[in-house]
Design a protein around this motif. Structure first.
Motif, PDB file in Angstrom:
ATOM      1  N   PRO A 227     -10.284  16.227 -39.870  1.00  0.00           N
ATOM      2  CA  PRO A 227      -9.619  17.708 -40.417  1.00  0.00           C
ATOM      3  C   PRO A 227      -8.723  18.091 -39.816  1.00  0.00           C
ATOM      4  CG  PRO A 227     -11.532  17.898 -39.208  1.00  0.00           C
ATOM      5  CD  PRO A 227     -11.754  16.648 -39.075  1.00  0.00           C
ATOM      6  N   ARG A 228      -7.421  17.862 -40.130  1.00  0.00           N
ATOM      7  CA  ARG A 228      -6.305  18.349 -39.256  1.00  0.00           C
ATOM      8  C   ARG A 228      -4.843  17.759 -40.659  1.00  0.00           C
ATOM      9  NH1 ARG A 228      -5.705  13.185 -35.837  1.00  0.00           N
ATOM     10  NH2 ARG A 228      -5.020  11.080 -37.393  1.00  0.00           N
ATOM     11  N   CYS A 229      -4.109  18.473 -40.779  1.00  0.00           N
ATOM     12  CA  CYS A 229      -2.452  18.323 -41.215  1.00  0.00           C
ATOM     13  C   CYS A 229      -2.276  16.524 -41.647  1.00  0.00           C
ATOM     14  CB  CYS A 229      -1.197  19.260 -40.771  1.00  0.00           C
ATOM     15  SG  CYS A 229      -0.422  19.354 -41.934  1.00  0.00           S
ATOM     16  N   CYS A 230      -2.448  16.447 -42.554  1.00  0.00           N
ATOM     17  CA  CYS A 230      -1.870  14.797 -42.583  1.00  0.00           C
ATOM     18  C   CYS A 230      -0.347  14.699 -41.966  1.00  0.00           C
ATOM     19  CB  CYS A 230      -1.729  14.385 -43.353  1.00  0.00           C
ATOM     20  SG  CYS A 230      -3.013  14.958 -45.134  1.00  0.00           S
ATOM     21  N   GLN A 231       0.253  13.888 -41.506  1.00  0.00           N
ATOM     22  CA  GLN A 231       1.083  13.475 -40.773  1.00  0.00           C
ATOM     23  C   GLN A 231       2.027  12.892 -42.072  1.00  0.00           C
ATOM     24  OE1 GLN A 231       1.944  14.334 -37.504  1.00  0.00           O
ATOM     25  NE2 GLN A 231      -0.205  15.254 -37.725  1.00  0.00           N
ATOM     26  N   HIS A 232       1.742  14.307 -43.477  1.00  0.00           N
ATOM     27  CA  HIS A 232       2.585  13.151 -44.550  1.00  0.00           C
ATOM     28  C   HIS A 232       4.251  13.477 -44.389  1.00  0.00           C
ATOM     29  CE1 HIS A 232       2.456  11.601 -48.134  1.00  0.00           C
ATOM     30  NE2 HIS A 232       3.052  12.197 -48.447  1.00  0.00           N
TER      31      HIS A 232
END
Ligand SMILES: [Zn+2]
Length: 229
Positions: free
Chosen positions: A43-48
């Motif tokens: 659950p974390r912001c994707c490294q997109h």
């Protein structure tokens, strides 16, 4: 007798696990084994944004957070194929539940966005599929997370060729100015719901449209995040 009802239920795909077809399902509509085995992202912001950065213009505002619950692995691919291409709209609660659980962890201690919108589809695609899959997901998320859903908040104004056939830069080019926001989002934080997030081009087209209508921040929510598409 019980076996008879179970086989009947199996025949109609009622009360059976969506992944393996066994009859003992939990509240998630998967058996406990398949539920545990679901490939989930942390659950974390994707490294997109590292993939997105080269495609953005200088004045283009980014999404605030990118969240995706599940990984694009065979079990998830099977569920998404049933949902999107075999018209199993009944899978929406299962998929939305997975995303909602993920989002609760992601937003811990932070307010949820003010409202939810769905990535739009063309009328033609809607008629072909028979249901609007992202709107269905957004409606369930709205009920579970108690965040208002703005129906028809975004509209597809131009159809985009099949994305998985195109190169990454072609996807970005195709998606530009393909969506329009039909609501005043002044000062609001808005979450955009999609089923599968891969290059982020569709999501950025949505974000662009929402920022033009005054959104203060746009968060990207997807059931599946396909990092290596
Ligand atoms: Zn199972």
């Amino acid at each position: 007798m019980l076996a008879f009802f179970r086989s009947l239920a199996n025949a109609f795909e009622l009360g059976t696990c969506w992944s393996c077809g066994c009859a003992s399902v939990t509240a998630t509509a998967l058996c406990s084994y398949c539920d545990e085995a679901l490939p989930r992202w942390y659950p974390r912001c994707c490294q997109h944004l590292s993939d997105i950065e080269p495609h953005l213009t200088d004045d283009q505002k980014r999404c605030r957070y990118w969240y995706g619950a599940l990984r694009w692995e065979p079990q998830v691919q099977q569920l998404m194929t049933l949902f999107k291409f075999r018209n199993k709209a009944e899978l929406a609660p299962l998929l939305a539940t997975q995303l909602a659980a993920h989002l609760r962890l992601c937003y811990q201690g932070q307010p949820m966005p003010d409202c939810i919108v769905a990535v739009p589809m063309t009328q033609h695609a809607w008629r072909q599929r028979g249901f609007h899959q992202t709107a269905l997901l957004a409606r369930y998320l709205s009920a579970v997370l108690q965040v208002p859903y703005i129906a028809g908040g975004l509209r597809k104004i131009r159809s985009v060729p099949m994305q998985h056939m195109a190169s990454q830069s072609a996807r970005w080019e195709n998606s530009k100015r393909s969506q329009l926001a039909l609501h005043d989002f002044s000062g609001s934080t808005v979450a955009v719901v999609d089923d599968v997030l891969s290059t982020g081009a569709t999501m950025m087209a949505a974000a662009d449209a929402l920022y033009k209508k005054g959104a203060a921040a746009v968060d990207a929510w997807a059931v599946v995040y396909n990092q290596h598409d």
